[in-house]
Scaffold this motif. Sequence first.
Motif, PDB file in Angstrom:
ATOM      1  N   VAL A   1      25.006  31.403 -53.426  1.00  0.00           N
ATOM      2  CA  VAL A   1      24.030  31.349 -52.335  1.00  0.00           C
ATOM      3  C   VAL A   1      23.719  32.787 -51.938  1.00  0.00           C
ATOM      4  O   VAL A   1      24.636  33.595 -51.779  1.00  0.00           O
TER       5      VAL A   1
ATOM      6  N   ARG B   1      20.799  29.042 -39.312  1.00  0.00           N
ATOM      7  CA  ARG B   1      20.862  27.636 -39.784  1.00  0.00           C
ATOM      8  C   ARG B   1      21.497  27.556 -41.161  1.00  0.00           C
ATOM      9  O   ARG B   1      22.271  26.625 -41.446  1.00  0.00           O
ATOM     10  N   THR B   2      21.192  28.529 -42.029  1.00  0.00           N
ATOM     11  CA  THR B   2      21.786  28.527 -43.369  1.00  0.00           C
ATOM     12  C   THR B   2      23.287  28.789 -43.293  1.00  0.00           C
ATOM     13  O   THR B   2      24.078  28.154 -44.000  1.00  0.00           O
TER      14      THR B   2
ATOM     15  N   THR C   1      31.842  25.389 -46.534  1.00  0.00           N
ATOM     16  CA  THR C   1      32.109  25.244 -47.964  1.00  0.00           C
ATOM     17  C   THR C   1      32.902  26.438 -48.477  1.00  0.00           C
ATOM     18  O   THR C   1      33.176  27.386 -47.747  1.00  0.00           O
TER      19      THR C   1
ATOM     20  N   TYR D   1      27.453  32.230 -33.643  1.00  0.00           N
ATOM     21  CA  TYR D   1      27.763  33.196 -34.692  1.00  0.00           C
ATOM     22  C   TYR D   1      27.642  34.646 -34.223  1.00  0.00           C
ATOM     23  O   TYR D   1      27.784  35.571 -35.034  1.00  0.00           O
TER      24      TYR D   1
ATOM     25  N   THR E   1      23.174  27.969 -32.060  1.00  0.00           N
ATOM     26  CA  THR E   1      23.677  28.404 -33.360  1.00  0.00           C
ATOM     27  C   THR E   1      23.771  29.921 -33.414  1.00  0.00           C
ATOM     28  O   THR E   1      24.771  30.479 -33.887  1.00  0.00           O
TER      29      THR E   1
ATOM     30  N   ASP F   1      25.177  27.982 -40.895  1.00  0.00           N
ATOM     31  CA  ASP F   1      25.753  26.745 -40.359  1.00  0.00           C
ATOM     32  C   ASP F   1      26.003  25.715 -41.468  1.00  0.00           C
ATOM     33  O   ASP F   1      26.990  24.973 -41.428  1.00  0.00           O
ATOM     34  N   ARG F   2      25.113  25.709 -42.465  1.00  0.00           N
ATOM     35  CA  ARG F   2      25.245  24.724 -43.558  1.00  0.00           C
ATOM     36  C   ARG F   2      26.313  25.112 -44.570  1.00  0.00           C
ATOM     37  O   ARG F   2      27.030  24.254 -45.080  1.00  0.00           O
ATOM     38  N   ILE F   3      26.402  26.404 -44.890  1.00  0.00           N
ATOM     39  CA  ILE F   3      27.283  26.796 -46.004  1.00  0.00           C
ATOM     40  C   ILE F   3      28.647  27.305 -45.557  1.00  0.00           C
ATOM     41  O   ILE F   3      29.566  27.407 -46.383  1.00  0.00           O
TER      42      ILE F   3
ATOM     43  N   ASP G   1      33.563  30.045 -39.204  1.00  0.00           N
ATOM     44  CA  ASP G   1      33.189  28.635 -39.110  1.00  0.00           C
ATOM     45  C   ASP G   1      33.613  27.858 -40.354  1.00  0.00           C
ATOM     46  O   ASP G   1      33.064  26.799 -40.653  1.00  0.00           O
ATOM     47  N   SER G   2      34.579  28.398 -41.085  1.00  0.00           N
ATOM     48  CA  SER G   2      35.050  27.754 -42.311  1.00  0.00           C
ATOM     49  C   SER G   2      36.462  27.208 -42.121  1.00  0.00           C
ATOM     50  O   SER G   2      37.142  27.545 -41.143  1.00  0.00           O
TER      51      SER G   2
ATOM     52  N   ASP H   1      18.699  26.146 -32.061  1.00  0.00           N
ATOM     53  CA  ASP H   1      18.749  27.461 -32.696  1.00  0.00           C
ATOM     54  C   ASP H   1      19.475  28.473 -31.818  1.00  0.00           C
ATOM     55  O   ASP H   1      20.254  29.293 -32.308  1.00  0.00           O
TER      56      ASP H   1
END
Length: 363
Positions: free
Chosen positions: A175, A23-24, A31, A9, A5, A26-28, A55-56, A2
Amino acid sequence: MDKKTLRRYGIVGRSSRMKALARTIDRIAPTDVSVLIVGPSGSGKELVAQALHSDSPRADRPFVAINCGALAEGVLESELFGHEKGAFTGSVGKREGLFHKADGGTIFLDEIGETKPGMQVKLLRVLEDGHYYPVGSSVPQRVNVRVVAATNRDLTEAIADKQFREDLYFRVSAVKLVVPPLMERRGDIQPLLQWFLREQPKLECSDSALEKLAHYDWPGNVRQLSNFVSRMVALKPEGLIENEDVDSFLAEQYASATHLPVSTGRTVEEAGQELIYRAILSLGNEVRILRNLITSNLPNEAEIQRSSPPVDVPLQGSTMEEMERAVIEQILVETGGNRKEAAQKLGIGERTLYRKLSKYNLS
């Protein structure tokens, strides 16, 4: 994990809610899904949007931000979509809009809830098929952008009030990320304070001042905390941030919240209710401070037996000022008129004590 992460950011904090937010992200982030960031003003919504972009796969393309609530509808349309020469008075040349500038990257629509219905229709079109029309043009333009929007309003209520289109809401909120206000993550105040002071090694915050800061509600959130640090750096570039420094800052914040006319988007009745609520909170805080002041200076049984009869402190039927005056008189008697010792026993700064002595005509 954590901590890494959060650091990646640029999110400063240690609360569970900010860790979950990181964390969210990091996941999206990798995309292309549209994201709606919800949170009060000053909480760091644009920081979250920048993290999503950085991070995209679009990270090497532009990140373009605009505050939709800061511009009139006609100006906002021109800013977003551009305009042709002669499209309106003063348009002496063609101008590309922000959607064009963000092509291949990310556009951040801050305060999207403030847009008017006509603008919402145009935004819905570009979100659905990537096409838009510059002002004064009948030729559609195509753009490939990721849209990240933000709001400090409850858009579901705006939908119920017919102020925001439901179809646009579903388009921008595939989201939804919630950035909590600072008052709901008080454990983040200390690390944020340390972060803002990182370039001021000669300026530190006392434990008692930090405790006061941690108990303040911070209606302006992280932006307001940053403002406090900037103030301290300007007025006190080295040394220790003390209780009286915090008291002075908070007194100004309460006064500003009560007296300055600002546009809040609320009705007169809602604004009045909020002012009353803030006044009650402030009064409750003063009562707690006064109660702690009185109880902390009550003598124990052994002291009662050794000491002369204490100064009478009238409680029933007295105002807070009368009670405060009586307590200060009692402490001055106990300390033999030593103002420095009296200030320490009262838990306030000497300057604060001098102001109260002058206020109550106490020598």
